[in-house]
Design a protein around this motif. Structure first.
Motif, mmCIF file in Angstrom:
data_model
loop_
_atom_site.group_PDB
_atom_site.id
_atom_site.type_symbol
_atom_site.label_atom_id
_atom_site.label_comp_id
_atom_site.label_asym_id
_atom_site.label_seq_id
_atom_site.Cartn_x
_atom_site.Cartn_y
_atom_site.Cartn_z
ATOM 1 N N VAL A 167 0.865 -1.178 0.000
ATOM 2 C CA VAL A 167 0.000 0.000 0.000
ATOM 3 C C VAL A 167 0.905 1.232 0.000
ATOM 4 N N VAL A 168 0.742 2.092 -0.988
ATOM 5 C CA VAL A 168 1.555 3.298 -1.098
ATOM 6 C C VAL A 168 0.716 4.500 -0.676
ATOM 7 N N GLY A 169 1.201 5.234 0.314
ATOM 8 C CA GLY A 169 0.466 6.376 0.841
ATOM 9 C C GLY A 169 -0.121 6.042 2.191
ATOM 10 N N ALA A 170 0.423 6.655 3.252
ATOM 11 C CA ALA A 170 -0.024 6.329 4.609
ATOM 12 C C ALA A 170 -0.873 7.440 5.198
ATOM 13 N N GLY A 171 -1.713 8.039 4.358
ATOM 14 C CA GLY A 171 -2.702 8.963 4.881
ATOM 15 C C GLY A 171 -3.827 8.186 5.541
ATOM 16 N N TYR A 172 -4.974 8.827 5.699
ATOM 17 C CA TYR A 172 -6.089 8.149 6.362
ATOM 18 C C TYR A 172 -6.506 6.895 5.612
ATOM 19 N N ASP A 206 5.368 5.372 2.808
ATOM 20 C CA ASP A 206 5.104 6.811 2.690
ATOM 21 C C ASP A 206 6.421 7.565 2.805
ATOM 22 N N ILE A 207 6.532 8.657 2.051
ATOM 23 C CA ILE A 207 7.745 9.472 2.120
ATOM 24 C C ILE A 207 7.771 10.340 3.369
ATOM 25 N N ALA A 208 6.645 10.431 4.083
ATOM 26 C CA ALA A 208 6.589 11.233 5.312
ATOM 27 C C ALA A 208 7.372 10.535 6.433
ATOM 28 N N LYS A 237 9.596 7.412 5.027
ATOM 29 C CA LYS A 237 10.652 7.982 4.171
ATOM 30 C C LYS A 237 11.012 7.035 3.036
ATOM 31 N N THR A 238 10.007 6.317 2.547
ATOM 32 C CA THR A 238 10.218 5.332 1.487
ATOM 33 C C THR A 238 9.120 5.478 0.443
ATOM 34 N N SER A 251 12.412 2.989 -3.225
ATOM 35 C CA SER A 251 13.395 4.064 -3.386
ATOM 36 C C SER A 251 14.720 3.741 -2.718
ATOM 37 N N ASP A 252 14.725 2.801 -1.773
ATOM 38 C CA ASP A 252 15.987 2.423 -1.123
ATOM 39 C C ASP A 252 16.716 1.302 -1.857
#
Length: 476
Positions: A167-172, A206-208, A237-238, A251-252
């Motif tokens: 799952v990409v994106g760790a918002g709600y 998530d990149i956050a 941060k990924t 990305s890593d």
């Protein structure tokens, strides 16, 4: 004299609330016409529970004709270049491909938003979004199928790949999808055990620096702890560097073998041309009217009116509404804003007809809720941070409060889920090619010549004669 005509384009949180409030205020002193591609309002925050088998699909849909008795619903979508501000008309296309024109004295644009795409190779072809009912039904079947195939697989590598869900994106939305998904797959493997030592693996990227980034640090730690205790692999941060049919390159530099990629990185305003007609790169609906935009959103004044066109209003995700408490900024693209802006838009439309006084939109934050599945949740109602069962109760009470219908049915499904095992069965209602990531309209996949994304299944769209129209196919 004839009654004034109010046309509302869109039936989401903003459009539905505009129609309902306006019908109450005008008391049949105006003709109210919502233009919407479906006959229902969809409660988007509950889609993760549909995807994980907690709620049945119809529970999160509310009939527009059944709950808006004093309005006339027109099924269709406004054409991308169909608004004529001078003639005060809107040209639209119905679900069967027929064209029509609607006139108006007042126009409310509440067209909502679609998945946000980023320039990541392979994402558009191999990922699926989470903005509509088909996009929630498809992963329920897909995840069930992957677990069933993994349970019978002889190859350990194939088994692990099928039971790895990214799952990409760790918002709600992304956080809820991962949290609910882990519970769902754990329930599935209790009935169909995997190879010894294996269990379903969910990755949340998530990149956050923390998840969900919108919550305060205390609640973010709560959500993070619950996810990790449940077994979700949280990677901050990924991001995804590339997506393929066999997995994703992070990305890593790590490559994760997987057959499932769910894209929850956010939304962008205003859908592309309806039903896949024409070039998808043409101007969108709000762009085509030639008024100033803010990152794709139509700029309005605090009364939700378009400058220079007092007969045109906009609200919800399609509108850049000034935040009166934060000068120079605009309100966010959230359901909470859309729901309240719909009420204000209705009042100001009624005021323009001489029925009441108008009001500027000013938002009072009631807090946010994140349902983590079971009795777990994170919530901050009125700024009070809550976690655990109490947060779970508040979260579900909030969802019931914003539902304009089906509350008893939703509550009944929650009760049944608490006392009965979930049903893990494929229904085959939605195919991967009918829920492409780059559009909110699943009808796009049924249009001859439109690009179809095969996704991560081998399911392919049925062949048909070239002269067969999109309207001749029933819902898949």
């Amino acid at each position: 004299m004839s009654r004034p005509r109010v046309l509302i384009v869109g039936g989401g949180f903003a459009g539905y609330q505009t129609a309902r409030t306006l019908a109450r205020l005008t008391r049949q002193k105006a003709d109210i016409t919502p233009l919407n591609p479906t006959d229902h309002f969809l409660c988007l925050p509950l889609l993760p529970q549909v995807a994980s088998g907690v709620l049945e699909p119809r529970r999160v849909t509310v009939s527009l004709p059944g709950t808006l008795p004093r309005v006339r619903l027109v099924l269709g979508e406004a054409d991308a270049d169909g608004i004529d501000l001078e003639a005060r008309t809107v040209r639209y296309t119905d679900p069967e491909g027929e064209s029509g024109i609607l006139g108006y004295d007042r126009l409310v644009l509440a067209v909502g938003s679609v998945n946000k795409l980023l320039p990541v190779p392979g994402v558009a072809e191999n990922a699926h979004g989470f903005r509509g009912l088909p996009e929630a039904l498809y992963p329920r079947d897909h995840v069930t199928r992957q677990v069933e195939l993994a349970a019978s697989a002889d190859d350990p590598k194939s088994c692990a790949a099928r039971c790895t869900f990214v799952v990409v994106g760790a918002g709600y939305t992304g956080t809820e999808v991962a949290a609910q998904g882990q519970l769902f797959t754990d329930a599935l493997v209790r009935k169909q055990p995997l190879r010894e030592g294996m269990r379903p693996r969910w990755l949340l990227l998530d990149i956050a620096p923390r998840v969900p980034p919108e919550l305060d640090e205390k609640l973010s730690r709560t959500a993070d702890r619950v996810l990790r205790q449940r077994g979700v692999d949280v990677r901050t941060k990924t991001s995804v560097k590339e997506a393929t049919a066999g997995g994703v390159l992070l990305s890593d530099g790590e490559f994760v073998d997987s057959r499932t990629l769910v894209w929850c990185v956010g939304v962008r305003p205003d859908p592309p041309p309806p039903f896949g007609r024409g070039d998808p790169h043409l101007a969108s609906l709000v762009e085509s009217i030639g008024q100033p935009l803010e990152r794709g959103r139509l700029i309005v004044d605090p009364f939700l009116q378009v400058p220079g066109h007092p007969e045109v209003f906009a609200c919800g995700d399609a509108a850049a509404v000034p935040d009166l408490d934060k000068p120079g900024q605009f309100t966010g693209m959230t359901a909470q804003h859309a729901w309240r802006q719909g009420k204000v838009a209705a009042r100001n439309v009624a005021a323009s007809l001489g029925i009441c006084s108008r009001r500027a939109y000013r938002h009072r934050d009631l807090g946010f809720v994140v349902d983590l599945g079971g009795v777990k949740a994170a919530a901050n109602p009125l700024g009070v941070s809550l976690s655990g069962p109490l947060a779970g109760a508040v979260t579900r009470a909030y969802h019931l409060a914003v539902m304009p219908g089906n509350r008893v049915r939703v509550a009944a499904d929650w009760l049944l889920d608490a006392v009965l095992p979930r049903q893990g069965v494929q229904l085959g209602l939605v195919r991967s090619w009918s829920v492409p990531l780059d559009t909110a309209s699943p009808e796009l996949a049924r249009v001859p010549g439109a690009r179809r994304s095969p996704g991560r299944d081998t399911q392919q769209p049925p062949q048909r004669a070239p002269e067969q129209s999109a309207a001749s196919e029933g819902e898949s």
